[in-house]
Each structure stands twice: as structure tokens, then as C-alpha cells.
Design a protein around this motif. Structure first.
Motif, PDB file in Angstrom:
ATOM      1  N   ALA A  43     -12.176   1.691   3.828  1.00  0.00           N
ATOM      2  CA  ALA A  43     -12.155   0.494   5.196  1.00  0.00           C
ATOM      3  C   ALA A  43     -10.869   0.766   5.761  1.00  0.00           C
ATOM      4  O   ALA A  43     -11.885   0.450   7.672  1.00  0.00           O
ATOM      5  N   ALA A  44     -10.211   0.898   5.560  1.00  0.00           N
ATOM      6  CA  ALA A  44      -9.414   1.064   6.700  1.00  0.00           C
ATOM      7  C   ALA A  44      -9.022   1.887   7.781  1.00  0.00           C
ATOM      8  O   ALA A  44      -8.872   2.535   9.128  1.00  0.00           O
ATOM      9  N   LEU A  45     -10.006   3.624   6.726  1.00  0.00           N
ATOM     10  CA  LEU A  45     -10.177   4.431   7.746  1.00  0.00           C
ATOM     11  C   LEU A  45     -11.554   4.694   8.514  1.00  0.00           C
ATOM     12  O   LEU A  45     -10.968   4.770  10.012  1.00  0.00           O
ATOM     13  N   GLU A  61       0.173  -5.383   9.799  1.00  0.00           N
ATOM     14  CA  GLU A  61       0.350  -5.140  11.424  1.00  0.00           C
ATOM     15  C   GLU A  61       0.243  -6.142  12.471  1.00  0.00           C
ATOM     16  O   GLU A  61       0.877  -5.912  12.805  1.00  0.00           O
ATOM     17  N   VAL A 116      -4.135  -4.537   5.665  1.00  0.00           N
ATOM     18  CA  VAL A 116      -3.735  -4.136   6.719  1.00  0.00           C
ATOM     19  C   VAL A 116      -3.500  -4.231   8.037  1.00  0.00           C
ATOM     20  O   VAL A 116      -2.245  -4.279   8.482  1.00  0.00           O
ATOM     21  N   VAL A 117      -4.340  -5.228   8.141  1.00  0.00           N
ATOM     22  CA  VAL A 117      -4.217  -5.260   9.449  1.00  0.00           C
ATOM     23  C   VAL A 117      -3.348  -6.948   9.441  1.00  0.00           C
ATOM     24  O   VAL A 117      -2.533  -7.305  10.283  1.00  0.00           O
ATOM     25  N   PRO A 156      -2.937   5.283  -1.363  1.00  0.00           N
ATOM     26  CA  PRO A 156      -2.621   4.603  -2.555  1.00  0.00           C
ATOM     27  C   PRO A 156      -1.107   4.582  -2.826  1.00  0.00           C
ATOM     28  O   PRO A 156      -0.947   3.036  -3.161  1.00  0.00           O
ATOM     29  N   ARG A 210     -10.648   1.176  16.154  1.00  0.00           N
ATOM     30  CA  ARG A 210      -9.408   1.201  16.363  1.00  0.00           C
ATOM     31  C   ARG A 210      -9.125   2.048  18.089  1.00  0.00           C
ATOM     32  O   ARG A 210      -8.762   1.786  18.671  1.00  0.00           O
ATOM     33  N   LEU A 255      -2.149   5.163   4.834  1.00  0.00           N
ATOM     34  CA  LEU A 255      -2.705   4.878   4.399  1.00  0.00           C
ATOM     35  C   LEU A 255      -3.576   5.765   2.815  1.00  0.00           C
ATOM     36  O   LEU A 255      -4.134   5.752   2.594  1.00  0.00           O
ATOM     37  N   ASP A 299      -9.408  -3.493  -3.505  1.00  0.00           N
ATOM     38  CA  ASP A 299     -10.152  -2.298  -3.447  1.00  0.00           C
ATOM     39  C   ASP A 299     -10.386  -1.914  -2.070  1.00  0.00           C
ATOM     40  O   ASP A 299      -9.775  -3.187  -0.952  1.00  0.00           O
ATOM     41  N   SER A 300     -11.398  -1.827  -1.453  1.00  0.00           N
ATOM     42  CA  SER A 300     -11.310  -0.973   0.047  1.00  0.00           C
ATOM     43  C   SER A 300     -10.908  -1.861   0.940  1.00  0.00           C
ATOM     44  O   SER A 300     -10.620  -1.598   2.138  1.00  0.00           O
ATOM     45  N   LEU A 301     -12.189  -3.007   0.880  1.00  0.00           N
ATOM     46  CA  LEU A 301     -12.377  -3.721   1.853  1.00  0.00           C
ATOM     47  C   LEU A 301     -10.883  -5.271   2.271  1.00  0.00           C
ATOM     48  O   LEU A 301     -10.062  -4.889   3.200  1.00  0.00           O
ATOM     49  N   ASP A 352      -3.515   7.022   9.998  1.00  0.00           N
ATOM     50  CA  ASP A 352      -4.361   7.347   9.041  1.00  0.00           C
ATOM     51  C   ASP A 352      -4.022   7.667   8.307  1.00  0.00           C
ATOM     52  O   ASP A 352      -4.429   7.615   6.518  1.00  0.00           O
ATOM     53  N   LEU A 357      -4.086  -1.868  -7.994  1.00  0.00           N
ATOM     54  CA  LEU A 357      -5.014  -1.144  -7.609  1.00  0.00           C
ATOM     55  C   LEU A 357      -5.785  -1.109  -8.945  1.00  0.00           C
ATOM     56  O   LEU A 357      -7.082  -1.266  -8.935  1.00  0.00           O
ATOM     57  N   VAL A 393      -9.691   3.199  -1.980  1.00  0.00           N
ATOM     58  CA  VAL A 393      -8.941   2.124  -1.658  1.00  0.00           C
ATOM     59  C   VAL A 393      -9.418   2.276  -0.183  1.00  0.00           C
ATOM     60  O   VAL A 393      -9.612   1.401   1.048  1.00  0.00           O
ATOM     61  N   GLU A 394      -9.149   3.558   1.027  1.00  0.00           N
ATOM     62  CA  GLU A 394      -8.721   3.839   2.063  1.00  0.00           C
ATOM     63  C   GLU A 394      -9.937   3.713   2.955  1.00  0.00           C
ATOM     64  O   GLU A 394      -9.560   3.619   4.226  1.00  0.00           O
ATOM     65  N   LEU A 417      -8.194  -4.036   0.967  1.00  0.00           N
ATOM     66  CA  LEU A 417      -6.687  -3.188   1.166  1.00  0.00           C
ATOM     67  C   LEU A 417      -7.169  -3.384   3.214  1.00  0.00           C
ATOM     68  O   LEU A 417      -5.659  -3.303   3.610  1.00  0.00           O
ATOM     69  N   LEU A 418      -8.086  -3.146   4.067  1.00  0.00           N
ATOM     70  CA  LEU A 418      -8.478  -3.126   5.046  1.00  0.00           C
ATOM     71  C   LEU A 418      -7.172  -4.682   5.964  1.00  0.00           C
ATOM     72  O   LEU A 418      -7.046  -4.914   6.879  1.00  0.00           O
ATOM     73  N   ARG A 419      -8.129  -5.898   4.888  1.00  0.00           N
ATOM     74  CA  ARG A 419      -7.628  -6.974   5.469  1.00  0.00           C
ATOM     75  C   ARG A 419      -5.711  -6.780   5.313  1.00  0.00           C
ATOM     76  O   ARG A 419      -5.249  -7.446   6.039  1.00  0.00           O
ATOM     77  N   LEU A 427     -13.169  -7.801  10.829  1.00  0.00           N
ATOM     78  CA  LEU A 427     -11.573  -7.611  10.656  1.00  0.00           C
ATOM     79  C   LEU A 427     -11.225  -6.829  12.110  1.00  0.00           C
ATOM     80  O   LEU A 427     -10.033  -6.888  12.721  1.00  0.00           O
TER      81      LEU A 427
END
Lengths: 366, 87
Positions: free
Chosen positions: A199-201, B47, B43-44, B61, A207, B59, B35-37, B56, B29, A196-197, B39-41, A250
Motif C-alpha cells: 500500500a505504501a508503494l 511523515e 508512514v503517513v 520490513p 503521490r 519501505l 499489514d499493508s494498509l 520507495d 510484523l 507489507v509495503e 503500514l501506510l497509515r 490516506l
């Protein structure tokens, strides 16, 4: 031992010999001679792989119906030539990027420089097109910190008709991945199922004001189908993952497109980088612009697109109806193996899975 | 903090209404909420909302397994005074 197994072993042996011995030697020859011999190997594959060639031509006609029979034959032959040339490209990266770099012209680097000057990184949107992995390594060696999202195909064994041995993994890592990996900012961000990480990576890379490459033309894995959006692609509606747009929205990173075209002499290539593609507004609309760019590149030079011989992926994309896949499978035992067992050969001789292409950097990885 | 994060996930990331209300200890999970995207949302959002920066190596699980583990992770990343100021 069945005929299919014998054929697979023979093809495997030829691929290993070419990638492990011939291509490294060709990469040391003067470029004109090395790539000419690679094209001759491509012509030989074109003549020998009758079933695959027929399937490829059928897929071309099905998707790009306007091609004449002569054009289909030309594209099919070029498809094999480009695959053989890719092996030379990769091997020209083994001892530094300069031998390949002097054969690749980067057009539009000012767009990438302008994007990075804004400090939010850049996303380079592409497809499974040409020797793009080598092209990205050249781009990195030219001063742009490049990281790719994509799987090394030989690490992905789910659904394959037979396991990839540790020897095979070693071989492809040694002769394919390692030369490319030497010229990247970070290791590939590999989107394995359940990871799952990813996209964040990727967001962390942009960044850090780096360039992240994404091939958007892979059919979604089963677990990702709910997230796919339908966009116009090669004259049809294809279900693709719009992650490139979400990542851009994002992170604030601009999206540019990049396609590596091989010239008529087969040794020189041009990496064309576009100005930023607008990604504001609705995700499907913004992603449609990215898909249109990939679609236009494929129409401009169909032989560069890797996916033509992979009927299952074309079905997964919605470019070919499932019933034709079934009909093809019933007509040809070879096609059955390629489209049903999920284990097939790439155009360059490497063993691939259909899932390989999904979210690969390309091949990641043919 | 649990309420803030739970509200955000329930409002922005949960696609299946059957998963609501979301328990703080529910697996994000295994249930497919993250899911991947998404999780990015998340994280943003974390923060921006809590003034932390995720590297890095953060990140993992296990840091995002549930609302509770997310809160534990965020608390560990936040200076104590910042947390108090943000309420």
C-alpha cells in the motif's frame, strides 16, 4: 499416466502453441482477420472443454439467475472468444502500443486528466474484466503514467497442484507479462503474502501523480479475511478488501472506475473511465460504491468477467454456497481438480491458481 | 519519540487488545500489527508528525520491525535540529 494428467498436458500444449506461435502471428494480420481467427479458436475451446463449459454455465445461472438458457450459452461462448482475443491484444503490444492503441477508444479521459491536474494522482478501480491489462497498457501509451497492483500469476505457486517450472515462468513472462510491462510506469506492485509495503508503494505512485490500477473483485487470501468487508455484489453480499478506499482516503487520490468493453466485431474496444467515485465517509459505504460499479459492469457484459469458470473464487466471494462447490466436486472429477487442488486452467489456456486471482492486477493474471 | 510512536501504534493500529501494552522491541510484523494498509497509515503519520519523507527504497520490513527500529529509522531521516524542536 492418468487421464487428468494427459488432458492437462494437452491443454498446456495447446495454450503454449496458441500464445507462443499462433497469437503472435494473428497479431500481425489485419485486425479483422486476426480477431476472427481468434474467435474461431474460442469457439473450438467452447466445444472441446465440456466440463469447464458446463461448470461455467452453472455458475452463471447460479449468480445471474435471470439469464435464459440461450443467453447462458451465448455468454459462455463469448467468454472463450474474449480469452482468445486477449492473446492477440497482448501480442499487438509486443512491438509498440500503436497496433492495439488504434483499436481501443478511451472514453472519459477528461476525468483522468482532471484528476491528475489536481496533483494527487488517481486510482483506477476495476475488476478482472475483459483485456484490462492490455487496456491499461494502452492507457499508459496514451500519456497517462500507469502502474498496476497485482501479481504475475506464474510467480505465485502456493497451493498449486504442481510446481510451475522455470521454463513455464520464462514462457509466460516472455509472451504475456513482457509486452504488458513495456507500457507501464513502474513494475507491478505485487501483493505477496507478508509483503507489507504494497500500500505504501501504491501511495508513492499516486503521490508522484501517477495512475494506480486496482482490481477489487478478488476473494481475500486467508490471511486477509479479517480485513474484508461485506458489500452488495452481484445481488449477494461479498467479502472484499476495501484497500482502494483506504488508499484513497490516506493519499487524497480520487478513485475512478475503468472497464474495457470489447465491441461486437471483437477487434475494437472501448475503455470507459468514470468521473470520481465519492470515497468520503465510512469505509464500507464508500467501498460499496466501488463494488457496485464493478457489479454493474459485470451485469452489463457478463462474458467479460474472468471469474465465471473459477468456482472456488466464486465461493470465496460468497456468490455461490460452499455446499454447491462440494456437490459440484463430487459430480465431476474435473471440477474437483479445478476447485480443490487450486490448480486450474484459465479461459485462455494459461495455468492459474485460485489464489492467482486474489489481488491480481488481474490475471494479474489469467 | 518511542513513546509518541508506541502510543500511536497502540491506539490506532493494534486490533487485538491482548497485544497491549506494546513493548518497544516487540515485533510488529510477526504479531500481525502491521499489514499493508496499517503500514501506510503509519508512514503517513510519521511523515506528518516528524516532517520526513519516505521514499520507495525506505519501505523495507526491517525499518518497521518494531517501535525501536522505526525510531532509529526516523532519527536517521530527521535533521538533528528538527528533532529537538519537535521534542
Amino acid at each position: 499416466m492418468g487421464d487428468g494428467r494427459v488432458e492437462r498436458l494437452l491443454r498446456s500444449g495447446e495454450g503454449v502453441a496458441y500464445w507462443g506461435a499462433a497469437a503472435p502471428a494473428l497479431a500481425r494480420l489485419p485486425a479483422a482477420l486476426g480477431y476472427r481467427i481468434a474467435c474461431a479458436r474460442g469457439d473450438w475451446l467452447f466445444r472441446c472443454r465440456v466440463g469447464e463449459r458446463t461448470e461455467l454455465a452453472r455458475n452463471l445461472r447460479q449468480v445471474l439467475g435471470e439469464l435464459s438458457p440461450a443467453a447462458v450459452q451465448q455468454v459462455t461462448r463469448d467468454w472463450y472468444r474474449l480469452a482468445s482475443c486477449e492473446a492477440v491484444d497482448v501480442n499487438r503490444l509486443r512491438h509498440g502500443a500503436r497496433p492495439l492503441r488504434r483499436l481501443v477508444e478511451i472514453q472519459g479521459r477528461e476525468h483522468l486528466e482532471a484528476a491528475l491536474a489536481a496533483g494527487k494522482g488517481a486510482i483506477l478501480c476495476t475488476g478482472h474484466f475483459g483485456s484490462c491489462n492490455s487496456g491499461f497498457s494502452v492507457l499508459h501509451a496514451s500519456g497517462f503514467p500507469v502502474t498496476s497492483i497485482g501479481r504475475w500469476w506464474y510467480n505465485y505457486t502456493a497451493g498449486m497442484s504442481h510446481a510451475v517450472s522455470s521454463a513455464e515462468r520464462w514462457f509466460w513472462d516472455r509472451f504475456y507479462a513482457r509486452p504488458l510491462r513495456r507500457h507501464r510506469q513502474r513494475p507491478n506492485i505485487e501483493p505477496w503474502p507478508g509483503r507489507v509495503e504494497v500500500a505504501a508503494l501504491a501511495a508513492a505512485a499516486v503521490r508522484a501523480n501517477e495512475v494506480v490500477t486496482i482490481a477489487i473483485d478478488a476473494p481475500p487470501l486467508d490471511g486477509d479475511r479479517a480485513r474484508a468487508v461485506e458489500v452488495p455484489f452481484l445481488g449477494r453480499r461479498a467479502g472484499l478488501l476495501p484497500g482502494v478506499v483506504t488508499l484513497a482516503q490516506l493519499s487524497g487520490a480520487p478513485v475512478l472506475t475503468g472497464f474495457l468493453y470489447r465491441s461486437a466485431d471483437y477487434r475494437h474496444q472501448v475503455l470507459e473511465i468514470s468521473p470520481p467515485v465519492p470515497v468520503d465517509g465510512e469505509t464500507a459505504t464508500a467501498f460499496g460504491r466501488c463494488a457496485a460499479a464493478v457489479s454493474a459492469a459485470i451485469r452489463r457484459s457478463p462474458a467479460h468477467w474472468e471469474v465465471w469458470a473459477n468456482t472456488r473464487d466464486l465461493v470465496g466471494l460468497g456468490l455461490i454456497p460452499p455446499q454447491r462447490e462440494a456437490a459440484t466436486a463430487s459430480m465431476s472429477p474435473r471440477s474437483t481438480r479445478c476447485t480443490r487442488s487450486a490448480g486450474s486452467r484459465s479461459r485462455s489456456g494459461r495455468l492459474i491458481t485460485d489464489s492467482t486471482r486474489r489481488s491480481r492486477t488481474l490475471p494479474c493474471w489469467r | 519519540m518511542e513513546t509518541v510512536i508506541n502510543d500511536y501504534i497502540s491506539r490506532e493500529l493494534v486490533q487485538d487488545p491482548a497485544l497491549l501494552p506494546l513493548a518497544d522491541e516487540a515485533s510488529l510484523l510477526e504479531s500481525g500489527i502491521l499489514d499493508s494498509l496499517s503500514l501506510l497509515r503509519l508512514v503517513v503519520y510519521l511523515e506528518e508528525r516528524f516532517g520526513i519523507t519516505m521514499g520507495d527504497t525506505d519501505l523495507l520490513p526491517e525499518n518497521f520491525a518494531s517501535v525501536n527500529t522505526i525510531c532509529a529509522y526516523v532519527r536517521a531521516r530527521m535533521p538533528g535540529k528538527q528533532e529537538a524542536a519537535r521534542g
